[in-house]
Scaffold this active site. Sequence first.
Site, short mmCIF file in Angstrom:
data_model
loop_
_atom_site.label_atom_id
_atom_site.label_comp_id
_atom_site.label_asym_id
_atom_site.label_seq_id
_atom_site.Cartn_x
_atom_site.Cartn_y
_atom_site.Cartn_z
N TYR A 57 1.02 -0.92 -0.02
CA TYR A 57 -0.02 0.05 0.09
C TYR A 57 0.89 1.19 0.13
O TYR A 57 1.37 1.97 0.99
CB TYR A 57 -1.03 0.15 1.28
CG TYR A 57 -1.61 -1.33 1.50
CD1 TYR A 57 -2.12 -2.08 0.43
CD2 TYR A 57 -2.18 -1.50 2.72
CE1 TYR A 57 -2.50 -3.41 0.87
CE2 TYR A 57 -2.89 -2.74 2.94
CZ TYR A 57 -3.25 -3.31 1.81
OH TYR A 57 -3.83 -4.54 2.24
N GLY A 205 -17.97 -5.53 1.52
CA GLY A 205 -18.09 -5.72 0.01
C GLY A 205 -17.47 -4.17 -0.81
O GLY A 205 -17.96 -4.02 -1.70
N PHE A 208 -19.89 -1.66 -0.91
CA PHE A 208 -21.26 -1.89 -1.67
C PHE A 208 -22.61 -2.19 -0.64
O PHE A 208 -23.45 -1.87 -0.73
CB PHE A 208 -21.09 -3.05 -2.64
CG PHE A 208 -22.35 -3.35 -3.28
CD1 PHE A 208 -22.70 -2.47 -4.49
CD2 PHE A 208 -23.32 -4.37 -2.93
CE1 PHE A 208 -23.85 -2.48 -5.30
CE2 PHE A 208 -24.47 -4.60 -3.95
CZ PHE A 208 -24.58 -3.57 -4.97
#
Length: 327
Positions: A57, A205, A208
Amino acid sequence: MKTRILGNQGLEVSELGLGCMGLTFGYGPATDEKEAVNLIRNAYDSGITFFDTAEAYSQGGNESLVGKAVQPFRDKVVIATKFGFQDGDATKGLDSRPERIRQVAENSLRFLQTDYIDLFYQHRVDPNVPIEDVAGTIQDLIKEGKIRHWGLSEAGVETIRKAHAIHPVAALQSEYSLFYREPEKEIIPALEELGIGFVPFSPLGKGFLTGSINDQTKFDKDDFRNIVPRFSEENRKANQALVDLLQDIAQIKEATPAQIALAWLLAQKPFIAPIPGTTKIHRLQENIGATNIELTQEDLLQIEEMASKITILGARYPQHLQERVGK
């Protein structure tokens, strides 16, 4: 906040952790450093003691941010970081050679401004390096006091067993949520049998399940979700049925869809500690609120029954990334 134990070596973490990736990587522009440090410290003040980062990252940028943020309370938190990519760049391929693992460990210690890593994961299984060699290197690093526990990410059952036989694995970090339930088939039973903790990433998710994304949502040009089949406009529209289900349950429980999704995960097994990520303090506090939601057996059966009627469309990774998981 309550705590949970990952693995048989006594690694204790807050039941909800904080995934820090999105603060600098993967979801568009990096968060302002001051805001990011403030978010991490706010998480700690709210009871979170488990922070997840990785070399890949931002090639140390994310680790440096986490290290700076937790400095005032370093000895009271668990920092997880990861090795396994060439030059720490996920686009370049895999590299878990023993000398590379050592190099990443030294780099991570420096970036994190610490003299030990609480949990060191292999980010993806490297087919060119026997897992026994990886585990042996980790064992040496543990003897040297540089790391305390180790884990795997997105590994398959066979690799988990081989790795665990050399040195006990504390945790597996893999995707798991109501949006992606594949681990229930083989992974979770194996972890339970071996006494290994489970750290689900993307427990919402990839955003989501919060209900804030629909088929009209436009992502930033650098957002990883642009290349995820499950997030095509068409699939988002079809998969909305799962969010509708969460919204129905949330209304009854006076909660939010995200809180129900996290509470569901926490109710699955006592050795599960999800790591939702966010860049916003109000979302962080919303996620933390999930730890106060009690889903009864009846609630869980109802969710199960309703979810079983929904077919989630779209792969969770594009093909070239799918090839790196489950090895």
